[in-house]
Design an enzyme around this catalytic site. Structure first.
Site, PDB file in Angstrom:
ATOM      1  N   LYS A 153      13.047   7.974   4.289  1.00 43.85           N
ATOM      2  CA  LYS A 153      12.757   6.787   5.099  1.00 43.85           C
ATOM      3  C   LYS A 153      14.027   6.058   5.548  1.00 43.85           C
ATOM      4  O   LYS A 153      13.960   5.132   6.349  1.00 43.85           O
ATOM      5  CB  LYS A 153      11.871   5.824   4.297  1.00 43.85           C
ATOM      6  CG  LYS A 153      10.673   6.494   3.613  1.00 43.85           C
ATOM      7  CD  LYS A 153       9.782   7.219   4.587  1.00 43.85           C
ATOM      8  CE  LYS A 153       8.671   7.987   3.904  1.00 43.85           C
ATOM      9  NZ  LYS A 153       7.751   7.152   3.138  1.00 43.85           N
ATOM     10  N   GLU A 162      -0.426  -6.144   5.277  1.00 46.32           N
ATOM     11  CA  GLU A 162       0.927  -6.028   4.740  1.00 46.32           C
ATOM     12  C   GLU A 162       1.835  -7.111   5.318  1.00 46.32           C
ATOM     13  O   GLU A 162       2.667  -7.689   4.616  1.00 46.32           O
ATOM     14  CB  GLU A 162       1.492  -4.642   5.042  1.00 46.32           C
ATOM     15  CG  GLU A 162       0.866  -3.540   4.202  1.00 46.32           C
ATOM     16  CD  GLU A 162       1.358  -2.160   4.551  1.00 46.32           C
ATOM     17  OE1 GLU A 162       1.148  -1.236   3.752  1.00 46.32           O
ATOM     18  OE2 GLU A 162       1.954  -1.992   5.629  1.00 46.32           O
ATOM     19  N   ASP A 217       6.524  -3.531  -1.404  1.00 47.04           N
ATOM     20  CA  ASP A 217       5.789  -2.657  -0.495  1.00 47.04           C
ATOM     21  C   ASP A 217       6.690  -1.484  -0.105  1.00 47.04           C
ATOM     22  O   ASP A 217       7.909  -1.508  -0.347  1.00 47.04           O
ATOM     23  CB  ASP A 217       5.351  -3.423   0.758  1.00 47.04           C
ATOM     24  CG  ASP A 217       4.117  -2.824   1.412  1.00 47.04           C
ATOM     25  OD1 ASP A 217       3.747  -1.682   1.063  1.00 47.04           O
ATOM     26  OD2 ASP A 217       3.514  -3.485   2.288  1.00 47.04           O
ATOM     27  N   GLY A 218       6.106  -0.499   0.511  1.00 46.36           N
ATOM     28  CA  GLY A 218       6.856   0.649   0.992  1.00 46.36           C
ATOM     29  C   GLY A 218       7.140   0.515   2.473  1.00 46.36           C
ATOM     30  O   GLY A 218       6.961  -0.549   3.068  1.00 46.36           O
ATOM     31  N   ALA A 219       7.567   1.607   3.095  1.00 43.26           N
ATOM     32  CA  ALA A 219       7.826   1.632   4.536  1.00 43.26           C
ATOM     33  C   ALA A 219       7.802   3.071   5.011  1.00 43.26           C
ATOM     34  O   ALA A 219       8.013   4.009   4.236  1.00 43.26           O
ATOM     35  CB  ALA A 219       9.175   0.992   4.857  1.00 43.26           C
ATOM     36  N   SER A 264       0.830  -1.200   0.000  1.00 43.14           N
ATOM     37  CA  SER A 264       0.000   0.000   0.000  1.00 43.14           C
ATOM     38  C   SER A 264       0.869   1.256   0.000  1.00 43.14           C
ATOM     39  O   SER A 264       2.057   1.203   0.276  1.00 43.14           O
ATOM     40  CB  SER A 264      -0.900   0.008   1.239  1.00 43.14           C
ATOM     41  OG  SER A 264      -1.615  -1.204   1.335  1.00 43.14           O
ATOM     42  N   GLY A 318       1.710   3.420   8.564  1.00 39.49           N
ATOM     43  CA  GLY A 318       1.289   4.812   8.492  1.00 39.49           C
ATOM     44  C   GLY A 318       0.016   4.970   7.673  1.00 39.49           C
ATOM     45  O   GLY A 318      -0.773   5.877   7.901  1.00 39.49           O
TER      46      GLY A 318
END
Length: 285
Positions: free
Chosen positions: A130, A112, A90-92, A33, A105
């Site tokens: 990040k 996830e 995925d992101g972070a 996401s 967040g």
């Protein structure tokens, strides 16, 4: 750096991550996401020549991104038993030097983590903001998904663990009440002092058990997960997918362990237009 520059950095990181970790021969791909994932899906769409690949999104937003790209999404619980995702992107919100991540967040942390643990490898894509030496250096809190009925119990327990002001996350309109996840759970955002890595505790920088306010990432994740009412913690730590598979091959992995929570590599889009890659083996390129 302008918003346009940050988005350009995300796109470059996404393109390189997909170039190095996606194959048209894959059968199942996890899609996380957040804003960065839009560029991941865009890059996959450009490279994919296989219409039979099935994509497993981590929530409503990522499912819409996959659908709008003309790709085929399936629900996580539709995966065949024992079938692993070939890769998950995925992101972070923040990543430390050991590739431990804070996620959640965007309030999708439970799904996830399901997807990350079901993947042969989890690849993280983010921008330079990040990239921090330790978790909670810049990102202020640990997201925790909890059952609504347990809110007061969890808040009290978090304070006992040393979080000075844990609070329930509200929606975009405060008058609408707490934000709800895809599971109809609430999110608690819990601040803690900067977290230690396993290397820090091994070198004597602290026991990592909360003494003096110092927690090691994995130790704190386990403590929070033990609180009744907590569904999942937004700390992605411990094994990565490759390490988990190696343990299984040696007969050392628990039957319940499908994969790892940590990424095998993180792609950071930098301010100067380059992409920095940090890998599980400690390399930077």
């Amino acid at each position: 750096m302008t918003d346009t520059g940050i988005e350009a950095a995300k796109r470059k990181a996404a393109i390189r991550a997909v170039e190095e970790h996606f194959s048209p021969d894959f059968s199942y791909v996890g899609i996380g996401s957040g804003t960065t994932i839009i560029y991941v899906v865009e890059a996959i769409k450009e490279r994919s020549t296989n219409p039979n690949i099935l994509f497993v999104p981590t929530g409503y937003q990522s499912r819409q991104v996959v659908t709008h790209a003309g790709l085929t999404p399936i629900a996580f619980d539709s995966l065949p038993e024992g079938k692993m995702l070939d890769v998950a992107f995925d992101g972070a919100d923040e990543v430390d030097e050991d590739l431990n991540c804070i996620k959640g967040g965007g309030a999708c942390l439970f799904q996830e983590k399901l997807v990350a643990e079901r993947a042969k490898k989890f690849v993280c894509v983010a921008d330079y903001r990040k990239d921090q030496p330790r978790l909670l250096t810049n990102w202020p809190t640990i997201p925790i998904e909890v059952a609504p009925i347990s809110i007061n119990t969890v808040l009290r327990s978090l304070r006992l663990l040393g979080s000075p002001n844990p609070h329930v996350r509200t929606g975009l309109l405060a008058k609408a009440g707490p934000l709800k996840t895809d599971q109809d759970f609430f999110i608690i955002d819990a601040p803690f002092p900067v977290l230690l890595t396993a290397k820090d505790t091994a070198s004597g920088l602290g026991a990592g058990d909360g003494t003096g306010g110092k927690w090691e990432v994995e130790r704190l994740s386990k403590e929070i997960n033990q609180i009744t009412g907590v569904l999942e913690v937004g700390l992605f730590c411990g094994l990565d997918g490759v390490q988990a598979e190696a343990l299984r091959e040696q007969g050392l992995g628990k039957a319940s362990v499908l994969g790892g929570q940590k990424p095998v590599a993180v792609y950071f889009g930098m301010q100067d237009g380059s992409v920095k890659v940090r890998t599980a083996k400690g390399g930077i390129k």
